[in-house]
Design a protein around this motif. Structure first.
Motif, PDB file in Angstrom:
ATOM      1  N   THR A  71      -7.156 -80.927 -45.537  1.00  0.00           N
ATOM      2  CA  THR A  71      -7.433 -79.551 -45.110  1.00  0.00           C
ATOM      3  C   THR A  71      -8.891 -79.387 -44.712  1.00  0.00           C
ATOM      4  N   THR A  72      -9.791 -80.029 -45.441  1.00  0.00           N
ATOM      5  CA  THR A  72     -11.210 -79.967 -45.091  1.00  0.00           C
ATOM      6  C   THR A  72     -11.440 -80.545 -43.701  1.00  0.00           C
ATOM      7  N   THR A  73     -10.744 -81.636 -43.381  1.00  0.00           N
ATOM      8  CA  THR A  73     -10.848 -82.227 -42.048  1.00  0.00           C
ATOM      9  C   THR A  73     -10.381 -81.231 -40.988  1.00  0.00           C
ATOM     10  N   GLY A  74      -9.226 -80.611 -41.214  1.00  0.00           N
ATOM     11  CA  GLY A  74      -8.695 -79.665 -40.244  1.00  0.00           C
ATOM     12  C   GLY A  74      -9.615 -78.482 -40.024  1.00  0.00           C
ATOM     13  N   ARG A  75     -10.181 -77.954 -41.095  1.00  0.00           N
ATOM     14  CA  ARG A  75     -11.061 -76.794 -40.967  1.00  0.00           C
ATOM     15  C   ARG A  75     -12.407 -77.164 -40.350  1.00  0.00           C
ATOM     16  N   ALA A  76     -12.877 -78.375 -40.625  1.00  0.00           N
ATOM     17  CA  ALA A  76     -14.131 -78.820 -40.019  1.00  0.00           C
ATOM     18  C   ALA A  76     -13.962 -79.034 -38.515  1.00  0.00           C
ATOM     19  N   VAL A  77     -12.779 -79.503 -38.114  1.00  0.00           N
ATOM     20  CA  VAL A  77     -12.509 -79.785 -36.698  1.00  0.00           C
ATOM     21  C   VAL A  77     -12.632 -78.528 -35.843  1.00  0.00           C
ATOM     22  N   ILE A  78     -12.239 -77.359 -36.403  1.00  0.00           N
ATOM     23  CA  ILE A  78     -12.342 -76.121 -35.626  1.00  0.00           C
ATOM     24  C   ILE A  78     -13.523 -75.255 -36.093  1.00  0.00           C
ATOM     25  N   ARG A  79     -14.383 -75.834 -36.893  1.00  0.00           N
ATOM     26  CA  ARG A  79     -15.625 -75.211 -37.366  1.00  0.00           C
ATOM     27  C   ARG A  79     -15.399 -73.972 -38.224  1.00  0.00           C
TER      28      ARG A  79
ATOM     29  N   GLU B 172     -19.219 -86.186 -34.626  1.00  0.00           N
ATOM     30  CA  GLU B 172     -19.000 -85.449 -33.380  1.00  0.00           C
ATOM     31  C   GLU B 172     -17.569 -84.922 -33.344  1.00  0.00           C
ATOM     32  N   ILE B 173     -17.400 -83.724 -32.788  1.00  0.00           N
ATOM     33  CA  ILE B 173     -16.077 -83.131 -32.584  1.00  0.00           C
ATOM     34  C   ILE B 173     -15.989 -82.760 -31.121  1.00  0.00           C
ATOM     35  N   LEU B 174     -15.321 -83.586 -30.343  1.00  0.00           N
ATOM     36  CA  LEU B 174     -15.265 -83.396 -28.892  1.00  0.00           C
ATOM     37  C   LEU B 174     -13.961 -82.710 -28.503  1.00  0.00           C
ATOM     38  N   PHE B 175     -14.066 -81.491 -27.990  1.00  0.00           N
ATOM     39  CA  PHE B 175     -12.905 -80.769 -27.489  1.00  0.00           C
ATOM     40  C   PHE B 175     -13.001 -80.750 -25.967  1.00  0.00           C
ATOM     41  N   GLU B 176     -12.070 -81.418 -25.325  1.00  0.00           N
ATOM     42  CA  GLU B 176     -12.077 -81.598 -23.873  1.00  0.00           C
ATOM     43  C   GLU B 176     -13.430 -82.137 -23.404  1.00  0.00           C
ATOM     44  N   GLY B 177     -13.978 -83.061 -24.197  1.00  0.00           N
ATOM     45  CA  GLY B 177     -15.219 -83.740 -23.832  1.00  0.00           C
ATOM     46  C   GLY B 177     -16.492 -83.058 -24.278  1.00  0.00           C
TER      47      GLY B 177
ATOM     48  N   ASP C 138     -18.915 -81.431 -27.240  1.00  0.00           N
ATOM     49  CA  ASP C 138     -19.139 -81.464 -28.678  1.00  0.00           C
ATOM     50  C   ASP C 138     -19.309 -80.037 -29.192  1.00  0.00           C
ATOM     51  N   ILE C 139     -18.288 -79.538 -29.902  1.00  0.00           N
ATOM     52  CA  ILE C 139     -18.337 -78.144 -30.336  1.00  0.00           C
ATOM     53  C   ILE C 139     -19.341 -77.929 -31.455  1.00  0.00           C
ATOM     54  N   ARG C 140     -19.827 -78.988 -32.083  1.00  0.00           N
ATOM     55  CA  ARG C 140     -20.851 -78.842 -33.118  1.00  0.00           C
ATOM     56  C   ARG C 140     -22.178 -78.382 -32.520  1.00  0.00           C
ATOM     57  N   LYS C 141     -22.354 -78.546 -31.212  1.00  0.00           N
ATOM     58  CA  LYS C 141     -23.596 -78.162 -30.546  1.00  0.00           C
ATOM     59  C   LYS C 141     -23.543 -76.750 -29.974  1.00  0.00           C
ATOM     60  N   LEU C 142     -22.394 -76.088 -30.091  1.00  0.00           N
ATOM     61  CA  LEU C 142     -22.258 -74.754 -29.518  1.00  0.00           C
ATOM     62  C   LEU C 142     -22.990 -73.712 -30.350  1.00  0.00           C
ATOM     63  N   ASP C 143     -23.616 -72.748 -29.678  1.00  0.00           N
ATOM     64  CA  ASP C 143     -24.211 -71.618 -30.382  1.00  0.00           C
ATOM     65  C   ASP C 143     -23.119 -70.593 -30.689  1.00  0.00           C
ATOM     66  N   HIS C 144     -23.493 -69.463 -31.269  1.00  0.00           N
ATOM     67  CA  HIS C 144     -22.509 -68.465 -31.688  1.00  0.00           C
ATOM     68  C   HIS C 144     -21.668 -67.982 -30.509  1.00  0.00           C
ATOM     69  N   LYS C 145     -22.308 -67.708 -29.388  1.00  0.00           N
ATOM     70  CA  LYS C 145     -21.590 -67.214 -28.211  1.00  0.00           C
ATOM     71  C   LYS C 145     -20.618 -68.262 -27.683  1.00  0.00           C
ATOM     72  N   GLY C 146     -21.086 -69.513 -27.606  1.00  0.00           N
ATOM     73  CA  GLY C 146     -20.231 -70.582 -27.110  1.00  0.00           C
ATOM     74  C   GLY C 146     -19.064 -70.853 -28.035  1.00  0.00           C
ATOM     75  N   LEU C 147     -19.317 -70.784 -29.351  1.00  0.00           N
ATOM     76  CA  LEU C 147     -18.253 -71.022 -30.324  1.00  0.00           C
ATOM     77  C   LEU C 147     -17.216 -69.906 -30.261  1.00  0.00           C
TER      78      LEU C 147
END
Length: 323
Positions: A49-57, A65-70, A72-81
């Motif tokens: 479950t921790t993996t699943g929740r971390a994957v979608i932040r 790294e978590i690459l969604f369609e190429g 890295d969503i870990r680099k997104l700011d609040h607006k991008g997320l």
């Protein structure tokens, strides 16, 4: 090769406790092609479950790294997320706990549309009616509240809510484990039908290998925060390699009177994820353990086409890179 929707590379999630750092997810990597399902299976507390929740932040990862369609969503700011969340949703394990008791069925399904300001009031009402029909909820239930519904209907509401923003990827976090057995098959079939109709991509989390087999094209077996084996669904039942996978499979009952499997009984205790021993995390419970298993961590190595296993019985390569 199919387009990769989600790729996770060396994902880590640590929790700081009074006794030390708990490594809930430790160096996990996998990829999920478009319109396919990866089943993530393991004992309670292994980090699924921790993996699943971390994957979608929903939880912030410690590393990887978590690459969604190429991207890295870990680099997104609040607006991008916030914008990315339209495309990545989750179906929770307990449909009662995950629904707001103050909101009716229609209000629950409409809430994401309200938050993102999508459509007019009339268009949102039409969308809610469409989603209720899609997941098999009768129109008469629109003004009902969670406590007035059974578990199966509550989970259908949760599925409809997850679909309201038309996502591409959904984490299914043990979506049938809290339901009666008679209802489980209905929800599993619904999830599969929606994948075929809408081209959805799933990470399906469960502790039940027989459930995962029903819905997943590929299965990853997790133990104490690490993936120890990953391969095609049919292959893992036909030719399991890791001793832990074999033990899990041996616990599945055969639905025939008088027939039993040869149980693999694991001895020893699960090591603490706060202070894990050196070497292979499964060595203390494995009857095949060798001296090097308690000294080095085996690599997750491809031993045949699309079949990877983390065990010195099949590989003698050391884990690459620093954690």
């Amino acid at each position: 090769m199919s387009e990769i929707v989600l790729e996770v590379r060396r994902l880590r999630k640590d929790f700081h406790t009074k006794k030390g750092i708990l490594k809930a997810v430790n160096d996990v990597s996998f990829a999920i092609p478009k319109a396919e399902t990866l089943g993530l299976v393991g004992e309670s507390g292994c980090g699924k479950t921790t993996t699943g929740r971390a994957v979608i932040r929903l939880l912030e990862a410690t590393g990887g790294e978590i690459l969604f369609e190429g991207n890295d969503i870990r680099k997104l700011d609040h607006k991008g997320l916030r914008e990315m969340r339209k495309h990545m949703q989750i179906i929770f394990q307990d449909p009662f706990a995950s629904l707001d008791p103050r909101l009716s069925v229609s209000e629950t399904i409409r809430e994401p549309l309200d938050i993102y300001g999508i459509g007019t009031a009339a268009e949102r009402a039409d969308k809610v009616a469409e989603l209720m029909s899609l997941v098999g909820l009768a129109e008469r239930l629109a003004n009902s509240y969670p406590h007035e519904l059974d578990g199966g209907r509550r989970q259908r509401v949760g599925v409809a809510r997850a679909l309201s923003l038309e996502p591409k990827f959904i984490v299914c976090d043990e979506p049938v484990s809290a339901l009666d057995v008679s209802i489980q098959a209905q929800i599993l079939n619904l999830i599969q039908d929606l994948q075929e109709k809408l081209g959805l991509t799933y990470l399906f989390i469960s502790h039940d290998l027989s459930v995962v087999k029903h819905i997943s094209r590929r299965i990853a077996v997790m133990y104490l925060g690490k993936i120890v084996e990953i391969t095609k669904s049919a292959e893992i039942f036909k030719n399991p390699l890791h001793p832990y996978t074999k033990a899990l499979l041996s616990a599945i009952p055969i639905p025939k009177v008088g027939m039993k499997r040869d149980r693999v009984i694991l001895e020893g205790d699960v090591p603490s994820p706060i202070n894990p021993p050196p070497g292979c995390i499964f060595a203390g419970r494995c009857k095949f353990a060798m001296p090097k298993c308690r000294e080095r961590d085996p690599a997750l190595t491809e031993v045949s086409e699309s079949h990877e296993v983390k065990c010195f019985l099949y590989s003698d390569k050391e884990q690459g890179g620093a954690e």
